[in-house]
Design a protein around this motif. Structure first.
Motif, PDB file in Angstrom:
ATOM      1  N   ALA A   1      25.263  59.877 -33.222  1.00  0.00           N
ATOM      2  CA  ALA A   1      26.415  59.448 -34.019  1.00  0.00           C
ATOM      3  C   ALA A   1      27.543  58.952 -33.136  1.00  0.00           C
ATOM      4  CB  ALA A   1      26.890  60.604 -34.898  1.00  0.00           C
ATOM      5  N   ILE A   2      27.766  59.614 -31.986  1.00  0.00           N
ATOM      6  CA  ILE A   2      28.847  59.193 -31.094  1.00  0.00           C
ATOM      7  C   ILE A   2      28.587  57.786 -30.576  1.00  0.00           C
ATOM      8  CG2 ILE A   2      29.896  59.629 -28.838  1.00  0.00           C
ATOM      9  CD1 ILE A   2      29.571  62.595 -29.376  1.00  0.00           C
TER      10      ILE A   2
ATOM     11  N   PHE B   1      30.786  54.527 -31.225  1.00  0.00           N
ATOM     12  CA  PHE B   1      31.351  53.701 -30.159  1.00  0.00           C
ATOM     13  C   PHE B   1      31.057  52.229 -30.417  1.00  0.00           C
ATOM     14  CE2 PHE B   1      30.221  51.169 -26.518  1.00  0.00           C
ATOM     15  CZ  PHE B   1      31.450  51.077 -25.893  1.00  0.00           C
ATOM     16  N   GLY B   2      29.795  51.929 -30.783  1.00  0.00           N
ATOM     17  CA  GLY B   2      29.426  50.536 -31.011  1.00  0.00           C
ATOM     18  C   GLY B   2      30.270  49.906 -32.105  1.00  0.00           C
ATOM     19  N   ILE B   3      30.469  50.643 -33.214  1.00  0.00           N
ATOM     20  CA  ILE B   3      31.242  50.104 -34.336  1.00  0.00           C
ATOM     21  C   ILE B   3      32.695  49.909 -33.927  1.00  0.00           C
ATOM     22  CG2 ILE B   3      32.000  50.560 -36.680  1.00  0.00           C
ATOM     23  CD1 ILE B   3      29.440  52.112 -37.085  1.00  0.00           C
TER      24      ILE B   3
ATOM     25  N   MET C   1      34.816  46.449 -33.972  1.00  0.00           N
ATOM     26  CA  MET C   1      36.044  46.276 -34.752  1.00  0.00           C
ATOM     27  C   MET C   1      37.189  45.818 -33.856  1.00  0.00           C
ATOM     28  SD  MET C   1      36.141  49.150 -37.702  1.00  0.00           S
ATOM     29  CE  MET C   1      36.234  50.550 -36.653  1.00  0.00           C
ATOM     30  N   LEU C   2      37.260  46.387 -32.634  1.00  0.00           N
ATOM     31  CA  LEU C   2      38.334  45.996 -31.719  1.00  0.00           C
ATOM     32  C   LEU C   2      38.208  44.528 -31.342  1.00  0.00           C
ATOM     33  CD1 LEU C   2      38.620  49.107 -29.406  1.00  0.00           C
ATOM     34  CD2 LEU C   2      40.376  48.183 -30.895  1.00  0.00           C
TER      35      LEU C   2
ATOM     36  N   LEU D   1      23.270  49.569 -29.632  1.00  0.00           N
ATOM     37  CA  LEU D   1      24.240  49.300 -28.559  1.00  0.00           C
ATOM     38  C   LEU D   1      24.019  47.911 -27.967  1.00  0.00           C
ATOM     39  CD1 LEU D   1      25.010  52.121 -26.043  1.00  0.00           C
ATOM     40  CD2 LEU D   1      26.527  50.834 -27.502  1.00  0.00           C
ATOM     41  N   PHE D   2      22.745  47.547 -27.776  1.00  0.00           N
ATOM     42  CA  PHE D   2      22.412  46.234 -27.227  1.00  0.00           C
ATOM     43  C   PHE D   2      22.947  45.135 -28.139  1.00  0.00           C
ATOM     44  CE2 PHE D   2      19.194  42.790 -27.360  1.00  0.00           C
ATOM     45  CZ  PHE D   2      19.465  42.239 -26.122  1.00  0.00           C
ATOM     46  N   LEU D   3      22.749  45.342 -29.453  1.00  0.00           N
ATOM     47  CA  LEU D   3      23.217  44.377 -30.442  1.00  0.00           C
ATOM     48  C   LEU D   3      24.737  44.252 -30.375  1.00  0.00           C
ATOM     49  CD1 LEU D   3      21.451  42.878 -32.422  1.00  0.00           C
ATOM     50  CD2 LEU D   3      22.162  44.461 -34.186  1.00  0.00           C
ATOM     51  N   THR D   4      25.423  45.408 -30.243  1.00  0.00           N
ATOM     52  CA  THR D   4      26.877  45.385 -30.141  1.00  0.00           C
ATOM     53  C   THR D   4      27.311  44.548 -28.945  1.00  0.00           C
ATOM     54  OG1 THR D   4      26.884  47.619 -30.999  1.00  0.00           O
ATOM     55  CG2 THR D   4      28.918  46.825 -30.022  1.00  0.00           C
TER      56      THR D   4
END
Lengths: 123, 234
Positions: free
Chosen positions: A88-89, A93-95, A99-100, B72-75
């Motif tokens: 979840a963390i 972080f990815g989201i 958003m930033l 994460l890779f996609l991000t």
């Protein structure tokens, strides 16, 4: 009235979730909205970790003579919520990063972080 | 405006009541539930990892972790795409304070080594690939803060990331052929519990995840830094 550590963590998590929700609803600045999301996320993570608590037990990691493969099941806490929260963390972080970056891009377009300036999708 | 705030208040109160009901019915557990008891009694023998959380993340729920790494890779890819630059812009000269530059030069090598230590020992101690990768990411972040105009080789980062991701999947497929299933760690000998070279493929997989996460975080930071440099100039 004495509170055990897991109930304290539970209350902390729930209060942080409410604070995050309040921030997300009432703040006008995009950065503050993203920050509120992060606070909500942290509260939820604390809540999930608190659910795996068992009184008087230790972390599920083998160590010397205290925590051995034989005694692990009787002295260690529930490892599943910790593994879930790790996931979840990372997703949180990815989201947040996405958003930033969107906020950065919006700021480049209109030179403003105020949500009221962005009325294109308003009905 | 007042109207909107009162709607928000009502929603938050409702959510608060919902949470209160969860809290009211919550009772501290006194024994492990079935899943946890299974993991705690079987994990050290089955995977050879001293850290049960690691054995769940890397082996039992390895497929979830693969998905997580993919997210994460996609991000990182989307960030790179949104912030892509057309043409190189000359940036102003470095105006960072001397103190930050000196401190960063001392701290960065140590942070990177700490990150590597954390992900290599992920199966023995608290920590692992994601934590170690995050530490390396902060080291690169410090590097960017100290020298915002410096050139981070994003191509190299992308190569590290793609190679480690590819090797991760190859190890997973090797598990399908040589051991019990996709991402099974028993393709290598399990070794002695508690040693660095033990737990089969777990240290290798977690090191690859650490490298991948570290390079993804670094490339996100580098993209954002390049964009802010160019906006500051124009």
């Amino acid at each position: 009235m004495t509170l055990s550590i897991d109930k304290i963590a539970l209350i902390l998590g729930m209060v942080l979730m409410l604070v995050g929700l309040w921030g997300g609803f009432t703040q006008k600045n995009l950065l503050k909205i993203i920050l509120s999301f992060s606070i909500f996320n942290s509260g939820l993570n604390i809540l999930i970790v608190a659910l795996g608590y068992l009184p008087g037990r230790t972390a599920p990691i083998l160590e010397g003579d205290v925590v051995t493969p034989e005694t692990l099941a009787s002295v260690a806490i529930d490892p599943v919520p910790q593994a879930l929260v790790l996931t979840a963390i990372v997703i949180g972080f990815g989201i947040t990063a996405l958003m930033l970056v969107f906020a950065l891009k919006l700021n480049q377009h209109k030179k403003s972080l105020d949500i009221n300036q962005y009325t294109d999708l308003k009905w | 405006m007042k109207m909107k705030n009162s709607i928000a208040l009502v929603l938050i109160v409702m959510f608060g009541i919902f949470l209160f009901h969860i809290y009211e019915r919550y009772q501290t557990q006194t024994a492990l539930n079935k899943t946890a008891a299974y993991y705690n009694s079987k994990a050290p023998a089955e995977t050879g990892a001293a850290n049960v959380v690691t054995s769940i993340v890397v082996t039992y729920r390895g497929l979830d972790t693969l998905g997580e790494v993919t997210v994460l890779f996609l991000t990182a890819m989307i960030v790179g795409y949104i912030l892509r630059q057309r043409g190189k812009a000359k940036t102003p000269k470095n105006t960072t304070s001397e103190i930050l530059i000196t401190a960063a030069n001392i701290l960065i090598p140590g942070s990177i080594i700490l990150g590597a230590y954390v992900f290599i020992n992920g199966h023995l101690t608290p920590g692992g690939g994601f934590q170690g990768g995050a530490i390396i990411g902060t080291a690169i972040g410090l590097m960017i803060l100290a020298n915002p105009i410096g050139n981070i080789q994003k191509t190299a980062l992308h190569y590290i990331e793609s190679l480690s991701g590819f090797t991760y999947i190859l190890i997973g497929l090797a598990g399908l052929i040589l051991a019990g299933g996709f991402l099974d760690n028993r393709i290598l000998p399990l070794g002695n519990l508690g040693e660095l070279f033990s737990a089969g493929a777990i240290p290798i997989i977690y090191s690859l995840i650490g490298l991948k996460v570290g390079s993804e975080l670094s490339s996100i930071l580098a993209s954002i830094n390049e964009t802010t440099n160019n906006t500051a100039k124009s």
